[in-house]
Scaffold this motif. Structure first.
Motif, mmCIF file in Angstrom:
data_model
loop_
_atom_site.group_PDB
_atom_site.id
_atom_site.type_symbol
_atom_site.label_atom_id
_atom_site.label_comp_id
_atom_site.label_asym_id
_atom_site.label_seq_id
_atom_site.Cartn_x
_atom_site.Cartn_y
_atom_site.Cartn_z
ATOM 1 N N GLN A 230 0.835 -1.197 0.000
ATOM 2 C CA GLN A 230 0.000 0.000 0.000
ATOM 3 C C GLN A 230 0.871 1.249 0.000
ATOM 4 O OE1 GLN A 230 -3.782 -0.544 1.978
ATOM 5 N NE2 GLN A 230 -3.310 1.201 3.269
ATOM 6 N N ARG A 242 -4.717 6.548 -2.229
ATOM 7 C CA ARG A 242 -4.012 5.307 -1.895
ATOM 8 C C ARG A 242 -3.881 4.430 -3.132
ATOM 9 N NH1 ARG A 242 -7.620 2.155 1.853
ATOM 10 N NH2 ARG A 242 -8.429 1.240 -0.067
ATOM 11 N N ARG A 244 -2.990 0.545 -4.036
ATOM 12 C CA ARG A 244 -2.839 -0.748 -3.372
ATOM 13 C C ARG A 244 -2.664 -1.862 -4.399
ATOM 14 N NH1 ARG A 244 -7.306 -2.984 0.813
ATOM 15 N NH2 ARG A 244 -6.058 -1.777 2.285
ATOM 16 N N ILE A 294 3.494 0.620 2.950
ATOM 17 C CA ILE A 294 3.068 -0.364 3.956
ATOM 18 C C ILE A 294 2.934 -1.725 3.288
ATOM 19 C CG2 ILE A 294 1.030 -1.120 5.253
ATOM 20 C CD1 ILE A 294 0.796 1.595 6.396
ATOM 21 N N LYS A 296 1.856 -5.834 4.177
ATOM 22 C CA LYS A 296 1.236 -6.686 5.197
ATOM 23 C C LYS A 296 0.666 -7.950 4.576
ATOM 24 C CE LYS A 296 -2.840 -3.642 4.980
ATOM 25 N NZ LYS A 296 -3.719 -2.731 5.756
ATOM 26 N N ASP A 311 -4.411 -8.475 9.682
ATOM 27 C CA ASP A 311 -3.236 -7.956 8.979
ATOM 28 C C ASP A 311 -1.992 -8.090 9.855
ATOM 29 O OD1 ASP A 311 -4.727 -7.270 6.785
ATOM 30 O OD2 ASP A 311 -4.964 -5.166 7.346
ATOM 31 N N TYR A 313 1.713 -6.956 9.854
ATOM 32 C CA TYR A 313 2.534 -5.951 9.176
ATOM 33 C C TYR A 313 3.979 -6.419 9.060
ATOM 34 C CZ TYR A 313 -1.345 -2.671 9.420
ATOM 35 O OH TYR A 313 -2.558 -2.051 9.243
ATOM 36 N N TYR A 352 -3.224 4.500 14.636
ATOM 37 C CA TYR A 352 -3.151 3.208 13.949
ATOM 38 C C TYR A 352 -3.844 3.210 12.588
ATOM 39 C CZ TYR A 352 -1.197 1.397 18.253
ATOM 40 O OH TYR A 352 -0.390 1.175 19.337
ATOM 41 N N TYR A 353 -4.237 4.385 12.075
ATOM 42 C CA TYR A 353 -4.706 4.451 10.696
ATOM 43 C C TYR A 353 -3.512 4.139 9.794
ATOM 44 C CZ TYR A 353 -8.968 6.963 12.172
ATOM 45 O OH TYR A 353 -10.160 7.327 12.749
ATOM 46 N N ASN A 354 -3.713 3.385 8.746
ATOM 47 C CA ASN A 354 -2.618 3.057 7.829
ATOM 48 C C ASN A 354 -1.933 4.324 7.311
ATOM 49 O OD1 ASN A 354 -2.481 0.137 7.624
ATOM 50 N ND2 ASN A 354 -4.522 0.243 6.731
ATOM 51 N N TYR A 355 -2.733 5.354 7.072
ATOM 52 C CA TYR A 355 -2.210 6.629 6.564
ATOM 53 C C TYR A 355 -1.169 7.206 7.516
ATOM 54 C CZ TYR A 355 -2.416 11.327 4.459
ATOM 55 O OH TYR A 355 -2.123 12.521 3.845
ATOM 56 N N ALA A 358 2.100 4.943 8.057
ATOM 57 C CA ALA A 358 3.080 5.077 6.958
ATOM 58 C C ALA A 358 4.020 6.262 7.130
ATOM 59 C CB ALA A 358 2.320 5.192 5.632
#
Length: 361
Positions: A230, A242, A244, A294, A296, A311, A313, A352-355, A358
């Motif tokens: 991602q 994003r 992916r 990212i 995972k 997920d 990571y 902990y948002y992927n955004y 990162a």
């Protein structure tokens, strides 16, 4: 050319598709859409003399091939009709082409699709979204019945097995959404309406999926495994873009470009599009320099009627394992599987948002 969305409504036996279709027609017609619905072709065939349980291989072969051919022909004709109406149109398919594959072995499916001049990748790409309603046989057993469909004869175990086979058939679709069973059936229907609204580009309320840091303490049964890469791209302040890439164990790869635009504190619009490998590589040049890619490993599975994504990571986030529920309301109990140990509830924790995960430090 009109932008006509074609959406598959699928699921295991006794999942609520019939009721959902009625609600979909009523809801989106009232919003000014012309709603077309394509009936479930295997049911039409079964009512007309086809026997999908026959031991006669030639009869089964010709029946399944004809089922696929008629499915595709109906869809093409409805697209033509939808192009002629003045209002915006949406086509809802009561099951789609890939559902047919769940009822036969992979070799026979490949043989039939080859004769029809297509393949699984092309068939998935015919649809803008796939909504899978989980069978009542998994997590809502008290509501499971075969009395409302005389063509349905399966018991609970077979119904659960068919449910998983149908999800597997569609799993490589970039916009597959699994709709859980809920204590209140209206919640299930409302999730269907919300997902279709998102596909149609209508503003949606901002909602938080339930998320937990967890430890895996045992084997995960019947999971669908994939690897996700991602990358976040440079975007406007009120948008998140994003890119992916998701690869499954069989080597198939799907690339999706997603833009989420925040309208206000309560609403956002999300648009998704599948992109080719060449365009994916080209778009990587727009990667946000302040954010790392990212990576995972994802395991997707159903447990007691609820759909989960686990997920694990990699690289800079190695050791972090997050379990995310899909479509479980904040008032519902999460059916944690015995092979998952909850460490911390991180629902709504922006850290902990992927955004944000990162972000380069």
């Amino acid at each position: 050319m009109k932008d006509i969305k074609k959406i598959v409504l699928t699921g295991g036996p006794c999942a609520g598709k019939t009721t959902a279709l009625v609600k979909i027609i009523d809801h989106f017609s009232s919003m000014g859409f012309k709603v077309f619905t394509i009936p479930e072709v295997p049911t039409l065939f079964a009512q007309s003399g086809m026997d999908y349980l026959t031991k006669n291989r030639n009869f089964f072969y010709e029946g399944e091939k004809a089922t696929l051919e008629i499915q595709l022909a109906l869809e093409d004709k409805f697209i033509k009709m939808a192009e002629q109406v003045d209002e915006p149109a949406v086509i809802i398919c009561d099951r789609g082409a890939m559902d047919i594959s769940a009822y036969m072995d992979a070799h026979l499916w490949q043989e039939i699709t080859s004769l029809v001049g297509t393949n699984s990748l092309e068939l998935r790409n015919r649809y803008d979204a796939v909504l899978h309603l989980v069978s009542a046989a998994d997590g809502a057993e008290e509501f499971y019945t075969t009395s409302n469909n005389k063509e349905r004869t399966e018991g609970l175990e077979l119904a659960r097995e068919l449910d998983k086979k149908v999800i597997n058939a569609w799993t490589e679709h970039p916009h597959l959404r699994v709709i859980n069973n809920h204590q209140d059936f209206n919640t299930k229907i409302n999730r269907v309406l919300k997902e279709i609204s998102a596909v149609l580009g209508l503003p949606q309320p901002i909602t938080e999926e339930r998320k937990y840091i967890v430890k895996v303490t045992g084997e995960i049964p019947s999971s669908i495994d994939s690897h996700i890469t991602q990358t976040y791209l440079v975007s406007d302040p009120d948008s998140e873009v994003r890119l992916r890439q998701r690869e499954w164990a069989n080597g198939n790869v799907v690339n999706v470009h997603t833009t989420t635009k925040t309208l206000n504190a309560n609403q956002q619009v999300e648009t998704e599009r599948q992109v080719s490998n060449a365009l994916y590589e080209s778009l990587l040049s727009q990667a946000d320099p302040y954010r790392q890619t990212i990576c995972k490993q994802r395991k997707s599975f159903i447990w007691k009627g609820q759909y989960f994504e686990l997920d694990a990571y990699e690289k800079q986030l190695e050791g972090l394992v997050i379990l995310e529920t899909k479509g479980i309301t904040d008032k519902e109990h999460v059916n944690f599987p015995p092979f998952i140990e909850e460490v911390e509830d991180i629902t709504g924790n922006r850290k902990y948002y992927n955004y944000n995960l990162a972000l380069r430090h």
